[in-house]
Write an enzyme that holds these catalytic residues in place. Structure first.
Site, mmCIF file in Angstrom:
data_model
loop_
_atom_site.group_PDB
_atom_site.id
_atom_site.type_symbol
_atom_site.label_atom_id
_atom_site.label_comp_id
_atom_site.label_asym_id
_atom_site.label_seq_id
_atom_site.Cartn_x
_atom_site.Cartn_y
_atom_site.Cartn_z
ATOM 1 N N ASN A 133 -2.166 -26.514 -11.844
ATOM 2 C CA ASN A 133 -2.201 -25.298 -11.299
ATOM 3 C C ASN A 133 -3.041 -25.152 -9.900
ATOM 4 O O ASN A 133 -4.249 -25.082 -10.239
ATOM 5 C CB ASN A 133 -2.752 -24.457 -12.491
ATOM 6 C CG ASN A 133 -3.097 -22.921 -11.987
ATOM 7 O OD1 ASN A 133 -2.604 -22.574 -11.187
ATOM 8 N ND2 ASN A 133 -3.601 -22.258 -12.991
ATOM 9 N N TRP A 134 -2.358 -24.803 -8.954
ATOM 10 C CA TRP A 134 -3.266 -24.785 -7.668
ATOM 11 C C TRP A 134 -3.965 -23.583 -7.408
ATOM 12 O O TRP A 134 -4.598 -23.421 -6.530
ATOM 13 C CB TRP A 134 -2.275 -25.103 -6.503
ATOM 14 C CG TRP A 134 -1.644 -26.808 -6.333
ATOM 15 C CD1 TRP A 134 -1.865 -27.745 -7.520
ATOM 16 C CD2 TRP A 134 -0.930 -27.140 -5.362
ATOM 17 N NE1 TRP A 134 -0.954 -28.696 -6.955
ATOM 18 C CE2 TRP A 134 -0.364 -28.452 -5.649
ATOM 19 C CE3 TRP A 134 -0.420 -26.657 -4.002
ATOM 20 C CZ2 TRP A 134 0.112 -29.341 -4.872
ATOM 21 C CZ3 TRP A 134 0.203 -27.671 -3.251
ATOM 22 C CH2 TRP A 134 0.741 -28.797 -3.732
ATOM 23 N N LYS A 135 -3.550 -22.637 -8.416
ATOM 24 C CA LYS A 135 -4.244 -21.335 -8.188
ATOM 25 C C LYS A 135 -3.897 -20.800 -6.867
ATOM 26 O O LYS A 135 -2.910 -21.123 -6.139
ATOM 27 C CB LYS A 135 -5.703 -21.496 -8.860
ATOM 28 C CG LYS A 135 -6.163 -21.957 -10.012
ATOM 29 C CD LYS A 135 -7.248 -21.626 -10.485
ATOM 30 C CE LYS A 135 -7.578 -22.461 -11.807
ATOM 31 N NZ LYS A 135 -8.430 -22.058 -12.603
ATOM 32 N N GLU B 103 -6.044 -23.428 -23.342
ATOM 33 C CA GLU B 103 -7.144 -23.409 -22.636
ATOM 34 C C GLU B 103 -8.244 -22.508 -23.020
ATOM 35 O O GLU B 103 -8.277 -21.307 -22.820
ATOM 36 C CB GLU B 103 -6.542 -22.832 -21.196
ATOM 37 C CG GLU B 103 -5.339 -23.774 -20.810
ATOM 38 C CD GLU B 103 -5.307 -23.490 -19.318
ATOM 39 O OE1 GLU B 103 -5.276 -24.731 -18.549
ATOM 40 O OE2 GLU B 103 -5.129 -22.500 -18.499
ATOM 41 N N HIS C 181 -1.440 -17.159 -17.894
ATOM 42 C CA HIS C 181 -2.831 -17.760 -17.613
ATOM 43 C C HIS C 181 -3.744 -16.798 -17.969
ATOM 44 O O HIS C 181 -3.755 -15.804 -17.894
ATOM 45 C CB HIS C 181 -2.818 -18.344 -16.340
ATOM 46 C CG HIS C 181 -3.918 -19.260 -15.774
ATOM 47 N ND1 HIS C 181 -5.271 -18.804 -15.611
ATOM 48 C CD2 HIS C 181 -3.978 -20.646 -15.952
ATOM 49 C CE1 HIS C 181 -6.024 -19.699 -15.527
ATOM 50 N NE2 HIS C 181 -5.374 -21.113 -15.478
ATOM 51 N N GLY D 108 -12.592 -23.953 -15.347
ATOM 52 C CA GLY D 108 -13.395 -23.927 -13.948
ATOM 53 C C GLY D 108 -14.907 -24.098 -14.263
ATOM 54 O O GLY D 108 -15.687 -23.717 -13.289
ATOM 55 N N GLY E 84 -6.496 -27.592 -13.255
ATOM 56 C CA GLY E 84 -6.878 -26.389 -12.388
ATOM 57 C C GLY E 84 -7.667 -27.189 -11.015
ATOM 58 O O GLY E 84 -6.884 -27.826 -10.168
ATOM 59 N N GLY E 85 -8.919 -27.091 -11.167
ATOM 60 C CA GLY E 85 -9.617 -27.531 -9.988
ATOM 61 C C GLY E 85 -9.260 -28.991 -9.456
ATOM 62 O O GLY E 85 -9.229 -29.344 -8.276
ATOM 63 N N SER F 263 -11.228 -27.826 -17.244
ATOM 64 C CA SER F 263 -12.163 -28.905 -16.735
ATOM 65 C C SER F 263 -11.700 -30.502 -16.999
ATOM 66 O O SER F 263 -12.564 -31.131 -17.320
ATOM 67 C CB SER F 263 -13.615 -28.651 -17.297
ATOM 68 O OG SER F 263 -14.095 -27.408 -16.820
ATOM 69 N N GLU G 223 -6.484 -16.064 -16.140
ATOM 70 C CA GLU G 223 -6.784 -15.270 -14.818
ATOM 71 C C GLU G 223 -5.804 -14.033 -15.036
ATOM 72 O O GLU G 223 -6.217 -13.046 -14.277
ATOM 73 C CB GLU G 223 -6.947 -16.218 -13.678
ATOM 74 C CG GLU G 223 -7.947 -17.191 -13.833
ATOM 75 C CD GLU G 223 -8.046 -18.515 -13.259
ATOM 76 O OE1 GLU G 223 -7.011 -18.515 -12.251
ATOM 77 O OE2 GLU G 223 -8.788 -19.446 -13.426
HETATM 78 C C1 PEP Z 1 -6.546 -23.771 -15.386
HETATM 79 O O1 PEP Z 1 -6.665 -23.042 -14.014
HETATM 80 O O2 PEP Z 1 -5.528 -23.585 -15.821
HETATM 81 C C2 PEP Z 1 -7.584 -24.685 -15.506
HETATM 82 C C3 PEP Z 1 -7.591 -25.544 -16.687
HETATM 83 O O3 PEP Z 1 -8.707 -24.875 -14.614
HETATM 84 P P1 PEP Z 1 -9.763 -26.079 -14.619
HETATM 85 O O4 PEP Z 1 -9.177 -27.479 -14.488
HETATM 86 O O5 PEP Z 1 -10.487 -26.058 -13.004
HETATM 87 O O6 PEP Z 1 -10.619 -25.834 -15.628
#
Ligand code: PEP
Length: 265
Positions: free
Chosen positions: A13-15, A177, A105, A183, A244-245, A223, A107
């Site tokens: 997920n590049w957000k 999640e 998600h 994050g 994500g990150g 994470s 967010e």
């Molecule tokens: C996400 O945005 O779905 C996520 C899991 O982010 P991260 O890996 O940065 O915690």
């Protein structure tokens, strides 16, 4: 490790990172190696989910590497077919370019007011249009600390995942999640995530029967890094990760590589 029957999924997920130009550059950086890894190991699927405006640019890069099997996913979509919904993207538009769509998600739930009911309508629309929905659920830190995780997950599963046809129920992917892990650099423990994921599978079994529950892919997200993916993938009930990150760096390729190494053991 016992051979897992479900094909693993590592989705990135590049957000809100990388417009069309940067997205294409980054895709060109990772796609050849990612594709090579996936040729070596068939029971893994990797899905890139750039921002909507960059989907066409990344699609073009993937089309330049037709043998790679890397898939493309959107980060969101609307459930209506077309019309006066300024700023939204319809399922048919997504399905022209993508196989997959991330829905609900945290967010989107937190900043854009998405409810379980909206997520459910979107998931049903995705399935009607042949898209694979990755439906995100997870509890807030306060709920986790108050011991309410099970209750929160139960509610989200019942409402976000309602009313699928028995035939389509197995095409769904769920990402567990925990919001406190997204994050923050503080991933859940494998035992903790595994326990919730087993609960999700049980609830799905009650809703759609054992065949759909056995085929259901449930990912962990929060994470995930090259250092911890192996532990998550070693758990019998965890079918992959939503990243994500670490998905907007070379780390993503390393995560796929570590996943394959774990599954091959
Ligand atoms: C996400 O945005 O779905 C996520 C899991 O982010 P991260 O890996 O940065 O915690």
């Amino acid at each position: 490790m016992a051979i897992k029957t479900r094909t693993a999924i590592i989705a990135g997920n590049w957000k809100m990172n990388y417009g069309p130009q940067l997205a294409a550059n980054f895709a060109r950086d990772i796609v050849p190696e990612l594709g090579r890894l996936m040729l070596l190991y068939e029971r893994i699927m990797s899905i890139l989910c750039p921002p909507a405006i960059s989907l066409a640019a990344v699609r073009q890069v993937l089309d330049e590497h037709p043998l790679t099997r890397i898939e493309l996913g959107a980060q969101n979509m609307y459930y209506e077919e077309k019309g006066a919904f300024t700023g939204e993207i319809a399922p048919t538009m997504v399905s022209e370019l993508c196989s997959t769509v991330i829905l609900g998600h945290s967010e989107r739930r937190t900043y854009f007011g998405e409810t379980d009911e909206m997520v459910n309508k979107k998931a049903q629309a995705a399935l009607r249009h042949g898209l694979r929905p990755i439906i995100c659920i997870g509890e807030h830190l306060e709920q986790y600390e108050a011991g309410q995780t099970e209750q929160v997950i139960r509610t989200q599963v019942l409402h976000s995942l309602a009313n699928f046809s028995a035939q389509r129920a197995a095409d769904v992917v769920i990402a567990y999640e925990p919001i406190w892990a997204i994050g923050t650099g503080k991933a859940a423990t494998v035992e903790g995530a595994g326990k919730v994921i087993s609960l999700i599978r049980e609830l799905y079994n009650d809703m759609y029967g054992s065949e759909a529950a056995t085929d259901l892919r449930i990912l962990y997200g929060g994470s995930v890094t090259p250092a911890n993916i192996g532990e998550f993938m070693a758990h019998a009930d965890i079918d992959g990760a939503l990243v994500g990150g670490a998905s907007i760096k070379q780390d993503f390729v390393e995560i796929v590589q570590k996943t394959i190494e774990t599954l091959e053991q």
